[in-house]
Design an enzyme around this catalytic site. Sequence first.
Site, PDB file in Angstrom:
ATOM      1  N   ASP A 170       5.750  -4.018   7.809  1.00 10.01           N
ATOM      2  CA  ASP A 170       4.544  -3.665   8.559  1.00 10.01           C
ATOM      3  C   ASP A 170       4.737  -2.427   9.429  1.00 10.01           C
ATOM      4  O   ASP A 170       3.963  -1.473   9.339  1.00 10.01           O
ATOM      5  CB  ASP A 170       4.049  -4.837   9.410  1.00 10.01           C
ATOM      6  CG  ASP A 170       2.641  -4.586   9.934  1.00 10.01           C
ATOM      7  OD1 ASP A 170       1.776  -4.190   9.123  1.00 10.01           O
ATOM      8  OD2 ASP A 170       2.405  -4.771  11.136  1.00 10.01           O
ATOM      9  N   HIS A 195       3.376   2.861   8.968  1.00 12.06           N
ATOM     10  CA  HIS A 195       2.902   1.543   8.534  1.00 12.06           C
ATOM     11  C   HIS A 195       3.351   1.341   7.095  1.00 12.06           C
ATOM     12  O   HIS A 195       2.835   1.972   6.168  1.00 12.06           O
ATOM     13  CB  HIS A 195       1.380   1.461   8.621  1.00 12.06           C
ATOM     14  CG  HIS A 195       0.820   0.189   8.061  1.00 12.06           C
ATOM     15  ND1 HIS A 195       1.052  -1.049   8.627  1.00 12.06           N
ATOM     16  CD2 HIS A 195       0.051  -0.038   6.971  1.00 12.06           C
ATOM     17  CE1 HIS A 195       0.439  -1.982   7.901  1.00 12.06           C
ATOM     18  NE2 HIS A 195      -0.174  -1.390   6.897  1.00 12.06           N
ATOM     19  N   LYS A 201       2.454  -4.330  -0.470  1.00 10.17           N
ATOM     20  CA  LYS A 201       3.756  -3.869   0.017  1.00 10.17           C
ATOM     21  C   LYS A 201       4.664  -5.040   0.396  1.00 10.17           C
ATOM     22  O   LYS A 201       5.825  -5.105  -0.023  1.00 10.17           O
ATOM     23  CB  LYS A 201       3.557  -2.947   1.233  1.00 10.17           C
ATOM     24  CG  LYS A 201       2.743  -1.701   0.969  1.00 10.17           C
ATOM     25  CD  LYS A 201       2.671  -0.800   2.169  1.00 10.17           C
ATOM     26  CE  LYS A 201       1.958  -1.438   3.359  1.00 10.17           C
ATOM     27  NZ  LYS A 201       0.527  -1.708   3.100  1.00 10.17           N
ATOM     28  N   ARG A 235       3.477  10.817 -16.116  1.00  6.43           N
ATOM     29  CA  ARG A 235       4.103   9.917 -17.084  1.00  6.43           C
ATOM     30  C   ARG A 235       5.487  10.384 -17.506  1.00  6.43           C
ATOM     31  O   ARG A 235       6.193   9.669 -18.207  1.00  6.43           O
ATOM     32  CB  ARG A 235       3.205   9.776 -18.328  1.00  6.43           C
ATOM     33  CG  ARG A 235       1.837   9.204 -18.005  1.00  6.43           C
ATOM     34  CD  ARG A 235       0.977   9.046 -19.240  1.00  6.43           C
ATOM     35  NE  ARG A 235       1.550   8.094 -20.182  1.00  6.43           N
ATOM     36  CZ  ARG A 235       0.971   7.744 -21.336  1.00  6.43           C
ATOM     37  NH1 ARG A 235      -0.182   8.287 -21.678  1.00  6.43           N
ATOM     38  NH2 ARG A 235       1.559   6.879 -22.132  1.00  6.43           N
TER      39      ARG A 235
END
Length: 304
Positions: free
Chosen positions: A179, A140, A161, A245
């Site tokens: 999807d 998905h 998304k 980071r």
Amino acid sequence: MFSVTLKKIKEDFSLELVTNDENRLEDILVTSTDVNRPGLQLVGYLEYFGTDRIQMIGKVETSYLAGLTPKERYSRLDEFFKCGFPCMVVARGLEIFPEMLEVAQKYGIPILRTKDVTSRILSALISYLNVELAPRVTKHGVLVEVYGEGILILGESGVGKSETALELVKRGHRLVADDVVEIRKVSDKTLFGTAPDIIRHFIEIRGVGILDVKNLYGVGSVKVTENINLVIQLEFWDQKKNYDRLGLVDEYTDILGINVPCLTIPVRPGRNLAIIVEVAAMNNRQKNMGYNAARALNERVLGR
């Protein structure tokens, strides 16, 4: 085990059906990615013969059979076809011996013909079967092509998304799937992603509805399949979580036994996810070319 019908192979390669088996092609399933050119089998050695493979003959095999008497030719072909296999493909548009047609009808094995040279159709058919019969899984998410890199975007429902994918399309990149992403392992190092036929090139945006990306932005905005080079996991920003980071440590996610580079991107208001995905794609390509910016900076700081 996955399979593909002989009818689909015939249509995809525009093969000519020589025998009268049109109604049976849908029921004949090919399950092996290998294609065999029968050499030893035609001279009578049938040990270790893989009967699940498509058989293909070209000029060499045809020349050998032409040198036999009709009685010998029938005998050799009868022993060969008796073993049973999905079909026989004759390359180069060569003439088919009456004895071959007779034994094919006897054992119910279709004969197909193509005008392509033997080596070309052989390699094309093997590549095709490697894709059609590849192990697969469904995810998905969203698959987009960004600067030539296949980016699989995963995350919870509503994280953004599809909106990110739409912004990337507007910026000139291409949508592969929204999807539902079907992922196939076509080799030990390669994953292909595509969309189910029924929803291909469609995208869902909450509050707007279903959009046809190909019709809205043109055929240059979509793609049918793409390699998966990078996985980006979108998640809602967690104040208690420490996010990477520097990027000194490479992270991977396992898909069908292949480790794919993976990034976790926190989502919060004000972050332009499309630009972040673009930069991630370019940075991943740079790493594959041998340059890692984080390690280069670390070496400068350490004075090495």
